[in-house]
Design a protein around this motif. Structure first.
Motif, short mmCIF file in Angstrom:
data_model
loop_
_atom_site.label_atom_id
_atom_site.label_comp_id
_atom_site.label_asym_id
_atom_site.label_seq_id
_atom_site.Cartn_x
_atom_site.Cartn_y
_atom_site.Cartn_z
N TRP A 55 12.41 -46.47 -9.85
CA TRP A 55 11.53 -45.41 -9.34
C TRP A 55 11.55 -44.25 -10.32
N LEU A 56 10.38 -43.72 -10.65
CA LEU A 56 10.26 -42.64 -11.61
C LEU A 56 9.62 -41.40 -10.99
N THR A 57 10.25 -40.25 -11.22
CA THR A 57 9.69 -38.99 -10.72
C THR A 57 8.62 -38.43 -11.65
N HIS A 58 8.81 -38.60 -12.98
CA HIS A 58 7.83 -38.08 -13.94
C HIS A 58 8.05 -38.72 -15.30
N GLY A 59 7.22 -38.33 -16.27
CA GLY A 59 7.15 -39.09 -17.51
C GLY A 59 7.89 -38.55 -18.70
N HIS A 60 8.75 -37.55 -18.54
CA HIS A 60 9.48 -37.03 -19.70
C HIS A 60 10.49 -38.04 -20.24
N LEU A 61 10.72 -38.00 -21.55
CA LEU A 61 11.50 -39.05 -22.20
C LEU A 61 12.91 -39.20 -21.65
N ASP A 62 13.55 -38.12 -21.21
CA ASP A 62 14.92 -38.24 -20.69
C ASP A 62 14.95 -38.84 -19.30
N HIS A 63 13.79 -39.09 -18.71
CA HIS A 63 13.70 -39.73 -17.39
C HIS A 63 13.15 -41.15 -17.47
N VAL A 64 12.50 -41.49 -18.58
CA VAL A 64 11.85 -42.81 -18.66
C VAL A 64 12.21 -43.60 -19.92
N GLY A 65 13.01 -43.03 -20.82
CA GLY A 65 13.25 -43.65 -22.11
C GLY A 65 14.00 -44.97 -22.08
N GLY A 66 14.67 -45.29 -20.97
CA GLY A 66 15.40 -46.55 -20.86
C GLY A 66 14.68 -47.62 -20.05
N VAL A 67 13.46 -47.32 -19.61
CA VAL A 67 12.75 -48.23 -18.70
C VAL A 67 12.43 -49.56 -19.37
N GLU A 85 -1.24 -38.92 -13.20
CA GLU A 85 -1.47 -37.76 -14.06
C GLU A 85 -0.46 -37.67 -15.21
N ASP A 86 0.64 -38.41 -15.11
CA ASP A 86 1.63 -38.43 -16.20
C ASP A 86 1.42 -39.57 -17.18
N LEU A 87 0.27 -40.23 -17.12
CA LEU A 87 -0.02 -41.32 -18.04
C LEU A 87 0.11 -40.88 -19.49
N PHE A 88 -0.37 -39.68 -19.81
CA PHE A 88 -0.35 -39.22 -21.20
C PHE A 88 1.07 -39.12 -21.75
N LEU A 89 2.04 -38.83 -20.89
CA LEU A 89 3.43 -38.77 -21.33
C LEU A 89 3.99 -40.16 -21.61
N LEU A 90 3.66 -41.13 -20.78
CA LEU A 90 4.12 -42.50 -21.02
C LEU A 90 3.48 -43.08 -22.28
N LEU A 112 3.36 -49.04 -18.97
CA LEU A 112 2.67 -48.65 -17.75
C LEU A 112 3.51 -49.06 -16.55
N PRO A 113 3.57 -48.25 -15.52
CA PRO A 113 4.30 -48.67 -14.32
C PRO A 113 3.59 -49.82 -13.62
N THR A 114 4.33 -50.53 -12.83
CA THR A 114 3.74 -51.58 -12.00
C THR A 114 2.80 -50.98 -10.96
#
Length: 216
Positions: A55-67, A85-90, A112-114
Motif C-alpha cells: 500500500w502506498l500513500t504517495h509517490g516520493h522516492l523514499d516511500h516507493v523506491g523499493g517497490v 495525481e501522483d503519476l508524475f512522481l512514479l 504503475l500501481p495495480t
C-alpha cells in the motif's frame, strides 16, 4: 486475534515502512516500501506471513523506491495506491533515484500501481477494513489509510508529531494540506494512533492540542 503492527525505518531518510498482519489469516501488507526490499522481504518470510499487497500513500522516492524490487522478490504482489495525481512522481522515479544516489538511494525504474485509490474507497487485510482519504498538499495524490475498528491511521507525510508534511515541492499546496488535516484527520477520534512517514507515532488528540502548524 489482533492486527499486528511493526514500524520499520528504511532508506537514508528513515522512512517508516509499516508491516501490518492479521493473526488469524497470516496475511500481511507493507506500506510505503521505500527501499531495503531484501531486508523487508526476509522479515515477512521469517514471520511466516503471506504478503498480500503493498500500500502506498504517495509517490516520493523514499516511500516507493523499493517497490519494483519487492515485486520481483514476491512474484509481483499487487501495488495499491496512491491517488492517480501522483503519476508524475512514479514516472520520474528513475531520474529521482539517480539524483539522490549520492545520498544512498538505490536506483529504481518507474512503475504503475495495480490499482489507484480514491477518496471513499476501501482496502482490506483479513477482517480489517481501511478507509481511504485523499489529502493532497504534500503531493497532489497523497492518500491515508484509516482503520476505524483499530483506531489506526497510516498517514504518510501529511501529519507528523507536532509537525506537518513539507509543501515546497512541485504541485504541493500548504492550503490544501492544512485544509485536509482540519476537515478530515481532526474529525477522527482523539485516541487514533497516527503512524507518520517519519519519526515517532502520535495521536490525533495530541496534534489537535500541540501541533503548531494546525490546531484543532
Amino acid at each position: 486475534m489482533a492486527l499486528n503492527i511493526q514500524i520499520i525505518p528504511v532508506t537514508p531518510y528513515a522512512q517508516n515502512c509499516t508491516l501490518l498482519w492479521d493473526d488469524e489469516t497470516h496475511e500481511a501488507v507493507l506500506t510505503d516500501t521505500g527501499g531495503e526490499a531484501e531486508y523487508l522481504w526476509q522479515l515477512v518470510q521469517d514471520k511466516g506471513l503471506k504478503l498480500k499487497e503493498i500500500w502506498l500513500t504517495h509517490g516520493h522516492l523514499d516511500h516507493v523506491g523499493g517497490v519494483v524490487k519487492m515485486r520481483e522478490l514476491s512474484n509481483n504482489v499487487p501495488v495499491i495506491g496512491p491517488h492517480e495525481e501522483d503519476l508524475f512522481l512514479l514516472e520520474d522515479l528513475p531520474n529521482k533515484t539517480r539524483e539522490y544516489a549520492p545520498q544512498g538511494f538505490e536506483f529504481s525504474p518507474s512503475f504503475l500501481p495495480t490499482r489507484w485509490l480514491n477518496e471513499g474507497e476501501q482496502v482490506h487485510l483479513g477482517k480489517y477494513v481501511f478507509d481511504i482519504m485523499h489529502i493532497p498538499g504534500h503531493t497532489p495524490g497523497h492518500i491515508v489509510f484509516y482503520c476505524a475498528s483499530e483506531k489506526l491511521l497510516i498517514g504518510g507525510d501529511v501529519l507528523f508529531k507536532e509537525s506537518v508534511g513539507r509543501t515546497d515541492f512541485p504541485r504541493s499546496s500548504t492550503e490544501d494540506l492544512l485544509h485536509g488535516i482540519k476537515t478530515k484527520l481532526y474529525t477522527l477520534p482523539d485516541d487514533v494512533l497516527v503512524i507518520a512517514g517519519h519519526r515517532d507515532p502520535t495521536t490525533i488528540g495530541h496534534e489537535k492540542q500541540h501541533n503548531p502548524y494546525v490546531r484543532g
